[in-house]
Design an enzyme around this catalytic site. Structure first.
Site: not given
Length: 379
Positions: A57, A97, A134, A155
């Protein structure tokens, strides 16, 4: 070919195919991210949805040995829903959402990346690339930050100067040494609105998230939702937006650049009760094109039941009783029993007692007891 010239051609082509922002980054190891990921792992804050090892990653050359640069892209998505249906007594609705509005963004971004890849292939012999959106090993946010797409906000979202944090991110590792862009010199300053507004305390500090507490993550789990989060989830069926909505950098941001992203009001704010009797086929036909359907109907139905309990929707008792008695899935039966108790009608409590006689699943029986416990509160 001069790589600076090629870079400009790629940027211009990106604009032609509807990429809202594009940046270029080096393939150096993401050292700061690596230490953060190790801390996340040690703290038990991972979601479990992550792909690959920490090394994979954070070290792009592990994924593509010939890697020499990364191209990052961003697509802005809409935030305002026209003609939004109202959730009213007797006709309660749930909420998807904003990141699940319109067609699944994974497909949209992959399509843009593939077009970009084909464009470069025609320019450069021997061009190779590895796209991801993603679900790949690389952190979309870390790549986007390094590529100058935006800065990483408190956030835990990338905040762009132009579109706020309402952007989808994707990237491709390439074997071309494109000149890298510089990170955006901006930040949240002293603002802590997202941290202060997080209902579960999932934002443990600026830029650090405990995914196990995050409502966006919790809506995607398939088991029983822990008791302490059931009231906090409200009518959310998938994802959560508050940490973006309260951000001053997002004020007035609403972009409608991509027709595929336009939301259908009846899909993004669906009626709750009809969801409970929906077959797998019906669910796939109705919601299958949305990003929020990726975990299947079970989490959505569980969340719909919790939403009805949140509203104390008495008119839903009959359907909840049917689900409690007939649904083959313990999580759905048990959550329905708990919800019936939460709504707290005399008939509802009697139905739970009757259902307990024939129920054999220990976890469902625990939920039935929880449902009956509301009786003492509402005597």
């Amino acid at each position: 070919m001069a790589y600076e010239t090629l870079k400009e051609e790629v940027i211009n082509y990106g604009k032609q195919i509807g990429i809202d922002k594009i940046g270029f980054a080096s393939v150096d190891e993401f050292t700061e991210l690596k230490s953060r990921l190790k801390l996340q792992q040690e703290s038990g804050f991972k979601s479990g949805f992550e792909k690959g090892t920490i090394e994979e990653r954070t070290e792009p050359t592990r994924l593509m040995p010939e890697a020499q640069s990364i191209i990052a892209i961003a697509l802005a998505y809409p935030t305002k829903l026209k003609d939004a249906p109202k959730s009213v007594k007797g006709d309660r609705r749930g909420n998807f959402c904003r990141a699940s509005w319109g067609k699944d963004y994974h497909h949209l971004l992959r399509d843009k990346l593939e077009k970009l890849g084909e464009f470069i292939k025609h320019k450069v012999n021997g061009f190779t690339y590895k796209p991801m959106v993603d679900t790949g090993e690389l952190s979309d946010r870390a790549v986007a930050e390094r590529a100058g797409i935006g800065f990483s906000g408190k956030n835990c979202a990338i905040i762009t100067p132009e579109f706020g944090s309402y952007v989808y991110l994707g990237e491709m590792i390439t074997n071309i040494p494109f000149p890298p862009d510089s990170p955006v010199d901006d930040g949240c300053g002293e603002c802590t609105k997202c941290i202060d507004s997080c209902p579960t305390g999932a934002l443990v500090e600026g830029g650090r998230l405990n995914a196990q507490k995050c409502i966006a993550f919790l809506t995607q789990t398939k088991g029983f939702l822990p008791d302490e989060y059931r009231e906090k989830i409200g009518n959310q069926l998938y994802g959560f937006d508050t940490c973006q909505v309260v951000c001053p950098k997002n004020k007035g941001k609403d972009f409608h650049h991509h027709p595929e992203m336009e939301p259908e009001p009846e899909l993004v704010k669906p009626r709750l009760v009809p969801l409970l009797s929906m077959s797998n086929r019906e669910f796939k036909e109705k919601f299958g094109d949305m990003a929020g359907s990726w975990r299947g109907k079970k989490p959505i139905q569980r969340n719909a039941i919790i939403g009805l309990a949140h509203y104390k929707e008495v008119s839903a008792i009959g359907e909840l009783v049917r689900v409690m008695n007939e649904d083959p899935r313990p999580v759905i039966r048990g959550t329905a029993a708990w919800a019936i108790g939460k709504i707290s009608t005399k008939d509802g409590f009697e139905e739970i007692k009757k259902a307990m006689v024939k129920e054999s699943d220990p976890e469902v029986l625990v939920e039935m007891e929880k449902g009956l416990a509301f009786q003492s509160i509402h005597v």
